[in-house]
Scaffold this motif. Structure first.
Motif, PDB file in Angstrom:
ATOM      1  N   THR A 138      10.795  11.011 -14.031  1.00 45.86           N
ATOM      2  CA  THR A 138       9.337  10.914 -13.988  1.00 45.86           C
ATOM      3  C   THR A 138       8.866  10.325 -12.673  1.00 45.86           C
ATOM      4  OG1 THR A 138       9.324  10.534 -16.384  1.00 45.86           O
ATOM      5  CG2 THR A 138       7.309  10.002 -15.178  1.00 45.86           C
ATOM      6  N   VAL A 139       7.893  10.957 -12.061  1.00 48.53           N
ATOM      7  CA  VAL A 139       7.305  10.447 -10.828  1.00 48.53           C
ATOM      8  C   VAL A 139       5.907   9.908 -11.133  1.00 48.53           C
ATOM      9  CG1 VAL A 139       6.329  12.671 -10.120  1.00 48.53           C
ATOM     10  CG2 VAL A 139       6.835  10.962  -8.385  1.00 48.53           C
ATOM     11  N   LEU A 140       5.593   8.751 -10.561  1.00 49.00           N
ATOM     12  CA  LEU A 140       4.244   8.202 -10.636  1.00 49.00           C
ATOM     13  C   LEU A 140       3.504   8.636  -9.385  1.00 49.00           C
ATOM     14  CD1 LEU A 140       4.724   4.483 -11.776  1.00 49.00           C
ATOM     15  CD2 LEU A 140       4.033   6.415 -13.162  1.00 49.00           C
ATOM     16  N   CYS A 141       2.335   9.233  -9.541  1.00 50.01           N
ATOM     17  CA  CYS A 141       1.556   9.623  -8.368  1.00 50.01           C
ATOM     18  C   CYS A 141       0.079   9.390  -8.637  1.00 50.01           C
ATOM     19  CB  CYS A 141       1.816  11.078  -7.981  1.00 50.01           C
ATOM     20  SG  CYS A 141       1.469  12.281  -9.280  1.00 50.01           S
ATOM     21  N   GLY A 142      -0.695   9.326  -7.573  1.00 53.37           N
ATOM     22  CA  GLY A 142      -2.115   9.042  -7.691  1.00 53.37           C
ATOM     23  C   GLY A 142      -2.592   8.259  -6.485  1.00 53.37           C
ATOM     24  N   PRO A 143      -3.895   8.039  -6.378  1.00 49.46           N
ATOM     25  CA  PRO A 143      -4.439   7.350  -5.205  1.00 49.46           C
ATOM     26  C   PRO A 143      -4.115   5.863  -5.196  1.00 49.46           C
ATOM     27  CG  PRO A 143      -6.157   7.706  -6.820  1.00 49.46           C
ATOM     28  CD  PRO A 143      -4.943   8.429  -7.331  1.00 49.46           C
ATOM     29  N   SER A 144      -4.215   5.258  -4.039  1.00 52.58           N
ATOM     30  CA  SER A 144      -4.042   3.813  -3.927  1.00 52.58           C
ATOM     31  C   SER A 144      -5.108   3.109  -4.766  1.00 52.58           C
ATOM     32  CB  SER A 144      -4.183   3.376  -2.460  1.00 52.58           C
ATOM     33  OG  SER A 144      -3.199   3.972  -1.665  1.00 52.58           O
ATOM     34  N   GLY A 145      -4.716   2.019  -5.381  1.00 51.38           N
ATOM     35  CA  GLY A 145      -5.671   1.229  -6.157  1.00 51.38           C
ATOM     36  C   GLY A 145      -5.808   1.656  -7.601  1.00 51.38           C
ATOM     37  N   ALA A 146      -5.088   2.727  -7.999  1.00 47.70           N
ATOM     38  CA  ALA A 146      -5.219   3.228  -9.374  1.00 47.70           C
ATOM     39  C   ALA A 146      -4.407   2.394 -10.364  1.00 47.70           C
ATOM     40  CB  ALA A 146      -4.776   4.689  -9.442  1.00 47.70           C
ATOM     41  N   GLY A 147      -3.467   1.598  -9.858  1.00 45.23           N
ATOM     42  CA  GLY A 147      -2.677   0.735 -10.729  1.00 45.23           C
ATOM     43  C   GLY A 147      -1.276   1.229 -10.992  1.00 45.23           C
ATOM     44  N   LYS A 148      -0.722   2.055 -10.099  1.00 39.03           N
ATOM     45  CA  LYS A 148       0.615   2.608 -10.325  1.00 39.03           C
ATOM     46  C   LYS A 148       1.693   1.523 -10.314  1.00 39.03           C
ATOM     47  CE  LYS A 148       0.778   5.541  -6.955  1.00 39.03           C
ATOM     48  NZ  LYS A 148      -0.425   4.963  -6.300  1.00 39.03           N
ATOM     49  N   SER A 149       1.610   0.605  -9.364  1.00 40.62           N
ATOM     50  CA  SER A 149       2.624  -0.439  -9.282  1.00 40.62           C
ATOM     51  C   SER A 149       2.567  -1.366 -10.497  1.00 40.62           C
ATOM     52  CB  SER A 149       2.450  -1.250  -7.991  1.00 40.62           C
ATOM     53  OG  SER A 149       2.723  -0.450  -6.860  1.00 40.62           O
ATOM     54  N   THR A 150       1.348  -1.688 -10.952  1.00 44.94           N
ATOM     55  CA  THR A 150       1.202  -2.496 -12.156  1.00 44.94           C
ATOM     56  C   THR A 150       1.804  -1.775 -13.354  1.00 44.94           C
ATOM     57  OG1 THR A 150      -0.850  -3.497 -11.331  1.00 44.94           O
ATOM     58  CG2 THR A 150      -0.470  -3.609 -13.703  1.00 44.94           C
ATOM     59  N   LEU A 151       1.546  -0.465 -13.443  1.00 44.17           N
ATOM     60  CA  LEU A 151       2.079   0.340 -14.538  1.00 44.17           C
ATOM     61  C   LEU A 151       3.604   0.361 -14.500  1.00 44.17           C
ATOM     62  CD1 LEU A 151       1.741   2.291 -16.905  1.00 44.17           C
ATOM     63  CD2 LEU A 151       1.429   4.155 -15.256  1.00 44.17           C
ATOM     64  N   LEU A 152       4.183   0.567 -13.316  1.00 45.45           N
ATOM     65  CA  LEU A 152       5.641   0.601 -13.178  1.00 45.45           C
ATOM     66  C   LEU A 152       6.249  -0.723 -13.615  1.00 45.45           C
ATOM     67  CD1 LEU A 152       8.144   2.199 -12.167  1.00 45.45           C
ATOM     68  CD2 LEU A 152       7.825   1.055  -9.982  1.00 45.45           C
ATOM     69  N   ASN A 153       5.649  -1.813 -13.189  1.00 47.67           N
ATOM     70  CA  ASN A 153       6.158  -3.131 -13.554  1.00 47.67           C
ATOM     71  C   ASN A 153       6.105  -3.352 -15.062  1.00 47.67           C
ATOM     72  OD1 ASN A 153       6.637  -3.680 -10.866  1.00 47.67           O
ATOM     73  ND2 ASN A 153       4.714  -4.767 -10.557  1.00 47.67           N
ATOM     74  N   LYS A 154       5.051  -2.876 -15.696  1.00 43.60           N
ATOM     75  CA  LYS A 154       4.906  -3.028 -17.149  1.00 43.60           C
ATOM     76  C   LYS A 154       5.928  -2.160 -17.898  1.00 43.60           C
ATOM     77  CE  LYS A 154       1.353  -5.840 -17.914  1.00 43.60           C
ATOM     78  NZ  LYS A 154       1.404  -7.001 -18.835  1.00 43.60           N
ATOM     79  N   LEU A 155       6.122  -0.925 -17.427  1.00 45.16           N
ATOM     80  CA  LEU A 155       7.045  -0.011 -18.099  1.00 45.16           C
ATOM     81  C   LEU A 155       8.487  -0.506 -18.031  1.00 45.16           C
ATOM     82  CD1 LEU A 155       5.649   3.468 -16.952  1.00 45.16           C
ATOM     83  CD2 LEU A 155       5.586   2.537 -19.274  1.00 45.16           C
ATOM     84  N   THR A 156       8.841  -1.120 -16.910  1.00 45.99           N
ATOM     85  CA  THR A 156      10.216  -1.586 -16.729  1.00 45.99           C
ATOM     86  C   THR A 156      10.411  -3.028 -17.196  1.00 45.99           C
ATOM     87  OG1 THR A 156       9.720  -2.303 -14.463  1.00 45.99           O
ATOM     88  CG2 THR A 156      10.583  -0.067 -14.754  1.00 45.99           C
ATOM     89  N   GLY A 157       9.296  -3.753 -17.355  1.00 43.90           N
ATOM     90  CA  GLY A 157       9.405  -5.148 -17.754  1.00 43.90           C
ATOM     91  C   GLY A 157       9.868  -6.053 -16.630  1.00 43.90           C
ATOM     92  N   LYS A 158       9.787  -5.541 -15.402  1.00 39.32           N
ATOM     93  CA  LYS A 158      10.220  -6.306 -14.236  1.00 39.32           C
ATOM     94  C   LYS A 158       9.198  -6.156 -13.121  1.00 39.32           C
ATOM     95  CE  LYS A 158      15.027  -5.101 -15.270  1.00 39.32           C
ATOM     96  NZ  LYS A 158      16.224  -4.377 -14.780  1.00 39.32           N
ATOM     97  N   THR A 159       9.203  -7.088 -12.185  1.00 38.37           N
ATOM     98  CA  THR A 159       8.341  -6.956 -11.019  1.00 38.37           C
ATOM     99  C   THR A 159       9.128  -6.222  -9.947  1.00 38.37           C
ATOM    100  OG1 THR A 159       7.271  -9.036 -11.571  1.00 38.37           O
ATOM    101  CG2 THR A 159       6.860  -8.183  -9.371  1.00 38.37           C
ATOM    102  N   LEU A 160       9.096  -4.881 -10.023  1.00 37.45           N
ATOM    103  CA  LEU A 160       9.873  -4.057  -9.095  1.00 37.45           C
ATOM    104  C   LEU A 160       9.083  -3.700  -7.848  1.00 37.45           C
ATOM    105  CD1 LEU A 160      11.495  -1.701 -11.722  1.00 37.45           C
ATOM    106  CD2 LEU A 160      12.650  -3.464 -10.412  1.00 37.45           C
ATOM    107  N   MET A 161       7.773  -3.579  -8.006  1.00 38.24           N
ATOM    108  CA  MET A 161       6.927  -3.209  -6.887  1.00 38.24           C
ATOM    109  C   MET A 161       5.795  -4.222  -6.739  1.00 38.24           C
ATOM    110  SD  MET A 161       8.138  -0.391  -5.611  1.00 38.24           S
ATOM    111  CE  MET A 161       9.313   0.892  -6.105  1.00 38.24           C
ATOM    112  N   GLU A 162       5.415  -4.484  -5.504  1.00 36.93           N
ATOM    113  CA  GLU A 162       4.272  -5.351  -5.260  1.00 36.93           C
ATOM    114  C   GLU A 162       3.005  -4.669  -5.743  1.00 36.93           C
ATOM    115  OE1 GLU A 162       4.017  -6.298  -1.148  1.00 36.93           O
ATOM    116  OE2 GLU A 162       6.174  -6.568  -0.934  1.00 36.93           O
TER     117      GLU A 162
END
Length: 289
Positions: A157-181
């Protein structure tokens, strides 16, 4: 052994096998063949002197340029309901790109606490009418993530979308880790800081997920003018029913797609976007000649 490249740094590739993740270098033959291993590749490796060597790169089912990743099966196309406002032209470009690469698109509308129920209903209805599912989420609060977790299984699965949409927050929530700033949305330009640094496959729910840098525009004019119509699911029932077999649904007479637009069977706004993109492609083709 066989495995999947999950990361590539400085000419070294990290291949996840059923047993462990092994640091590998590719055989020199790939350079002569003009083939470079990329994240997402399924590969066959050997071990020589305790070092991993990539011997074979298996055929790719898909290949994205930005991020440079292969074998993606689905996309979470993440847009914010507000802050920043939805750029429908950019959303359409992401959807066309997914269709072109045979990637299933799931549109995730983040920050739904910022929009009314009526606004959400209209947006969902508009997407359903063109063949896409809308998944309302609030990444910060964790709302809607259970459904996304179910979709991750057995997919890349790839996460895509404009800056500021919350992709990094979503990734961190899905993985349960702070993987991306994560970065705040700039009030001056209305888009987020470019916080994602690189592409890396992260194993999750018996599948993989990859984040992408946020960006404000994408180019889809490399698509052939005759292939573009196949990137619009709502055209499917009308393609091939026009008077001319070479019809691109623009100025040709007795066009089934144009008749469908006039009969409100196809969204006029989506058709206008199609024509705008088609003309961009045709102008680019003329410049090349």
């Amino acid at each position: 052994m066989e495995g999947t490249i999950i990361k590539g740094i400085g000419g070294f590739y990290y291949v996840k096998t059923e047993i462990e993740t092994i640091e590998c270098k590719p055989r020199g033959k790939f350079r002569y063949d003009g083939l470079t291993p990329i994240v997402g590749d399924r590969v066959r490796i050997s071990i020589e002197g305790g070092k991993g060597v990539i011997e074979e790169i298996f055929e790719r089912s898909s290949e994205l340029i930005r991020p440079l990743v292969s074998n993606v099966t689905q996309a979470f196309v993440v847009f914010a309901a507000k802050n920043p406002d939805i750029n429908k032209d950019l959303l359409n470009r992401f959807l066309v790109l997914c269709e072109y690469n045979n990637i299933k698109a799931n549109v995730c509308l983040n920050k739904i606490d910022l929009c009314s129920e009526e606004e959400l209903r209209k947006f969902k209805e508009g997407l359903n009418n063109i063949g896409y599912e809308l998944i309302p989420i609030n990444a910060k609060e964790g709302y809607g993530l259970e459904k996304l977790n179910q979709k991750l299984k057995n997919n890349v699965t790839v996460l895509c979308g404009p800056s500021g949409a919350g992709k990094s927050t979503l990734l961190n929530k899905l993985t349960g880790k702070t993987l991306m700033e994560t970065g705040e949305v700039s009030k001056k330009v209305g888009r987020g800081k470019h916080t994602t640094r690189h592409s890396e496959l992260i194993e999750i729910e018996h599948g993989f997920i990859v984040d992408t840098p946020g960006f404000s525009n994408i180019d889809i004019t490399f698509i052939d003018e005759y292939e573009l119509q196949n990137c619009f699911p709502e055209f499917k029932d009308f393609n091939g029913k026009c008077k001319f077999s070479s019809c691109v649904h623009n100025k040709e007479p007795k066009c089934a797609v144009k008749e469908a637009v006039e009969g409100n069977k196809i969204s006029e706004l989506r058709y206008d976007f199609y024509i705008k993109t088609l003309e961009e492609i045709q102008r680019g083709k003329k410049r090349k000649w």
